[in-house]
Each structure stands twice: as C-alpha cells, then as structure tokens.
Design a protein around this motif. Structure first.
Motif, PDB file in Angstrom:
ATOM      1  N   ASP A  19       2.958 -16.864  42.247  1.00 32.44           N
ATOM      2  CA  ASP A  19       3.851 -18.020  42.365  1.00 32.44           C
ATOM      3  C   ASP A  19       5.247 -17.651  42.851  1.00 32.44           C
ATOM      4  OD1 ASP A  19       1.902 -19.799  41.535  1.00 32.44           O
ATOM      5  OD2 ASP A  19       2.444 -19.625  39.416  1.00 32.44           O
ATOM      6  N   LEU A  20       5.531 -16.350  42.977  1.00 30.43           N
ATOM      7  CA  LEU A  20       6.858 -15.928  43.415  1.00 30.43           C
ATOM      8  C   LEU A  20       7.126 -16.351  44.856  1.00 30.43           C
ATOM      9  CD1 LEU A  20       9.512 -14.311  43.002  1.00 30.43           C
ATOM     10  CD2 LEU A  20       8.277 -12.300  43.869  1.00 30.43           C
ATOM     11  N   ARG A  21       8.290 -16.939  45.058  1.00 33.46           N
ATOM     12  CA  ARG A  21       8.765 -17.244  46.414  1.00 33.46           C
ATOM     13  C   ARG A  21      10.151 -16.607  46.518  1.00 33.46           C
ATOM     14  NH1 ARG A  21       4.249 -17.930  46.531  1.00 33.46           N
ATOM     15  NH2 ARG A  21       3.002 -19.721  47.187  1.00 33.46           N
ATOM     16  N   LEU A  22      10.196 -15.478  47.206  1.00 34.40           N
ATOM     17  CA  LEU A  22      11.393 -14.651  47.291  1.00 34.40           C
ATOM     18  C   LEU A  22      12.022 -14.802  48.668  1.00 34.40           C
ATOM     19  CD1 LEU A  22      13.219 -12.332  46.206  1.00 34.40           C
ATOM     20  CD2 LEU A  22      11.452 -10.729  47.017  1.00 34.40           C
ATOM     21  N   PHE A  23      13.320 -15.110  48.697  1.00 37.08           N
ATOM     22  CA  PHE A  23      13.970 -15.417  49.972  1.00 37.08           C
ATOM     23  C   PHE A  23      15.285 -14.671  50.162  1.00 37.08           C
ATOM     24  CE2 PHE A  23      11.632 -19.362  48.847  1.00 37.08           C
ATOM     25  CZ  PHE A  23      10.741 -19.399  49.919  1.00 37.08           C
ATOM     26  N   ASP A  24      15.433 -14.096  51.353  1.00 39.09           N
ATOM     27  CA  ASP A  24      16.721 -13.590  51.823  1.00 39.09           C
ATOM     28  C   ASP A  24      17.407 -14.767  52.513  1.00 39.09           C
ATOM     29  OD1 ASP A  24      18.784 -12.518  53.458  1.00 39.09           O
ATOM     30  OD2 ASP A  24      17.751 -10.609  53.665  1.00 39.09           O
ATOM     31  N   CYS A  25      18.616 -15.093  52.055  1.00 40.16           N
ATOM     32  CA  CYS A  25      19.331 -16.284  52.536  1.00 40.16           C
ATOM     33  C   CYS A  25      20.547 -15.949  53.396  1.00 40.16           C
ATOM     34  CB  CYS A  25      19.815 -17.099  51.342  1.00 40.16           C
ATOM     35  SG  CYS A  25      18.562 -17.446  50.107  1.00 40.16           S
ATOM     36  N   ARG A  68       7.588 -25.849  54.351  1.00 41.76           N
ATOM     37  CA  ARG A  68       7.163 -24.876  55.371  1.00 41.76           C
ATOM     38  C   ARG A  68       7.234 -23.450  54.840  1.00 41.76           C
ATOM     39  NH1 ARG A  68      10.204 -27.834  58.973  1.00 41.76           N
ATOM     40  NH2 ARG A  68      11.994 -26.430  58.847  1.00 41.76           N
ATOM     41  N   HIS A  69       8.208 -23.223  53.961  1.00 47.36           N
ATOM     42  CA  HIS A  69       8.392 -21.879  53.414  1.00 47.36           C
ATOM     43  C   HIS A  69       7.644 -21.667  52.096  1.00 47.36           C
ATOM     44  CE1 HIS A  69      11.232 -20.206  56.340  1.00 47.36           C
ATOM     45  NE2 HIS A  69      11.666 -21.450  56.470  1.00 47.36           N
ATOM     46  N   GLY A  70       6.750 -22.586  51.782  1.00 49.94           N
ATOM     47  CA  GLY A  70       5.841 -22.359  50.661  1.00 49.94           C
ATOM     48  C   GLY A  70       6.349 -22.716  49.289  1.00 49.94           C
ATOM     49  N   GLY A 109       5.929 -14.694  55.594  1.00 53.67           N
ATOM     50  CA  GLY A 109       5.939 -16.082  55.124  1.00 53.67           C
ATOM     51  C   GLY A 109       4.966 -16.319  53.986  1.00 53.67           C
ATOM     52  N   TYR A 110       4.995 -17.541  53.480  1.00 53.90           N
ATOM     53  CA  TYR A 110       4.114 -17.965  52.402  1.00 53.90           C
ATOM     54  C   TYR A 110       3.277 -19.146  52.898  1.00 53.90           C
ATOM     55  CZ  TYR A 110       7.273 -15.258  49.377  1.00 53.90           C
ATOM     56  OH  TYR A 110       8.017 -14.262  48.805  1.00 53.90           O
ATOM     57  N   PRO A 111       2.128 -19.406  52.267  1.00 59.91           N
ATOM     58  CA  PRO A 111       1.331 -20.571  52.666  1.00 59.91           C
ATOM     59  C   PRO A 111       2.140 -21.853  52.497  1.00 59.91           C
ATOM     60  CG  PRO A 111       0.076 -19.136  51.182  1.00 59.91           C
ATOM     61  CD  PRO A 111       1.489 -18.646  51.176  1.00 59.91           C
TER      62      PRO A 111
END
Length: 291
Positions: A21-27, A91-93, A150-152
């Motif tokens: 479930d992790l959604r990790l993002f560089d912003c 779009r980014h999951g 990316g993520y689904p």
C-alpha cells in the motif's frame, strides 16, 4: 505503520519499502530565480533530473507545477480544480487504501506542500519524510536510478475540506482581526522589506508577524527542529492556538513547512493564503508594510 503526527523517520520508511500500500513520492521542484526586472520571479523546474540520478527505491515522481497546479496563469503552484487533482493523484496510484509518504531534496517544503494539498482533499494517511533524500543518503541507504516505474492507477476520490485556503480579501480581513494572526514564512530581510523583493513591492502584509520556515529546519541535516523549539518560535510571535492562523510566504510553498509544524503541535485552526506575496506585492490596492 507508525504515524508520528505526519512525520516519518528514515528508519521507519526503510522498514516498509515493500509494503504493497506504500505510495512513496519525490516532490522536488527547483526555482530558477530570474534577473531583477524580468517580471517573472522564477521559473519552476521539476526535479525529474535529480530523481532519475538517484531516488529512494520504488519511489515515483510528482511534478507540482506541471500536474498539480493551475495552468495558464501567471502565479505558480496555485491549487487547481478538484477534478484535476483527483485525476493526477489517481494516475500516480493514490487510492483509498494508500499509505502516502512524501519527500524532497534540500528542503521539505515541496513535500509539505503536497501534504497540505492532500489534507485539504480529505486524505489523511500521509506523512513527510524527516530530512528527505538528504537524510536518506547521509545514512548510506540504498538508492535507485532511472525514470519512475510508477504505481498501478487508482481511483482518488477527494473529500474537500473547508478552510485550508484563503484569498487576499480574507487575508486582509484577518490582518486586522484580534482573533486571528497572520504570519509570513519568508526570511526576516524579505519580511521587513530590507532587500529587493522578487515578488513586487518590498515588505509584508500589515500586522503580520514573521516565523521563517528556514528557522524550523536544521540547516545541516534538513530535518525539522524539535517540537519544543518550534513551539517557542511561534509563541514568541503570538501565534497561539486560540487564534485563527493565516500563513503566507512567496508562493504558498515554504509556509506549508510552518503549517506542518503547527499541525504537529496540535493547532487546528490553520489556513494558507495560497497566492501569497506573488499576488499581494503586485496588487497596488492592497496595503504593504516595511520595517
């Protein structure tokens, strides 16, 4: 997964990199400041190049100006329509079960901006990585290079919350309201109008106090200062829990560092003047104060 009032340590993140479930993002965004007199304070450059040079394994990249801000207007980083944000986060999951962790390079302000945006959309399962990529690298942790995998895609359904953003009219009203406090997160020299402003007229919103975002960060580690230290800085400027708090800066970015700390300190009547000095300093109908 540990929550810690929105702050996550590198050790905690390292222990959950494989979580589905992790959604990790560089912003990260970079501001290329323009010469005085250009009419444009800066050009916003997405940090995709530094992301591809090295990022936390599995992370995706978010382009704040390109995907998550209003297009076709002079001001940068303004909150766009809810439908645009739902589509972009989807779009980014990011979906209902996602555990979002945000980080940036050099300063957490890009991560805290996304944190504030997600909170305003009613999404609470979101944390900011303390120290960002700087801390991760300093500890010798693993990096990955190349474009984002990316993520689904997911369905992101916003539940917009009232009061997260205010306009110039509400900010002006708050500046003379004894039950409110308006504060500027820019540096003291800009606040006092002692150096040229890239936004227009030098100075600050009349009556506003100054709690510079930079003073809430350790300049060496890029981590947040201890909560007790932050609490003292806010208290010294009269930013108290019994007042409505309106934060501003240059473009609605660095003020989110302050708002993140105030949230962690238990403040709940917080709002952001999104257009900030990018709008105020150019609008001759609005008062400005120096000193």
């Amino acid at each position: 997964m540990a929550e810690h009032d929105g702050l996550m340590t590198t050790a905690e993140l390292a222990g959950m990199l494989e979580h589905p479930d992790l959604r990790l993002f560089d912003c990260t965004t970079y501001l290329e400041y323009q010469p005085e007199g250009s009419g444009v304070p800066y050009i916003a450059v997405p940090g995709r190049h530094t992301f591809e040079a090295g990022h936390i394994p599995g992370a995706d990249f978010l382009d704040l100006q390109g995907e998550f801000s209003q297009a076709g207007i002079e001001l940068h980083f303004m909150m766009p329509a809810i439908a645009q944000l739902e589509a972009a986060f989807g779009r980014h999951g990011v979906g209902v079960s996602s555990r979002v962790v945000l980080y940036s390079i050099g300063t957490p302000q890009w991560a805290t901006r996304f944190w504030w945006m997600l909170k305003s959309l009613g999404f609470d399962n979101v944390s900011v990585l303390d120290g960002g990529l700087d801390a991760w690298k300093a500890e010798g942790r693993a990096l990955e290079a190349g474009p984002a995998k990316g993520y689904p895609p997911a369905t992101f359904a916003a539940k917009p919350q009232a009061g997260y953003f205010v306009d110039k009219h509400e900010t002006l009203k708050a500046s003379s309201d004894r039950n409110a406090v308006v504060f500027n997160a820019l540096n003291p020299q800009l606040h006092r109008g002692l150096e040229p402003s890239r936004y227009g007229r030098p100075g600050h919103i009349p009556g506003s106090v100054n709690v510079s975002a930079a003073t809430l960060l350790n300049p060496e580690t890029k981590a947040f200062v201890p909560l007790a230290e932050a609490a003292a800085k806010f208290a010294a400027q009269g930013v108290t829990k019994d007042k409505r708090v309106v934060a501003y800066c240059g473009g609605g970015i660095s003020a989110t560092v302050d708002l993140f700390m105030l949230h962690r300190l238990g403040y709940d009547n917080l709002t952001l003047y999104d257009a900030s000095m990018g709008e105020w300093a150019k609008d001759e109908s609005l008062p400005i104060e120096r000193g």
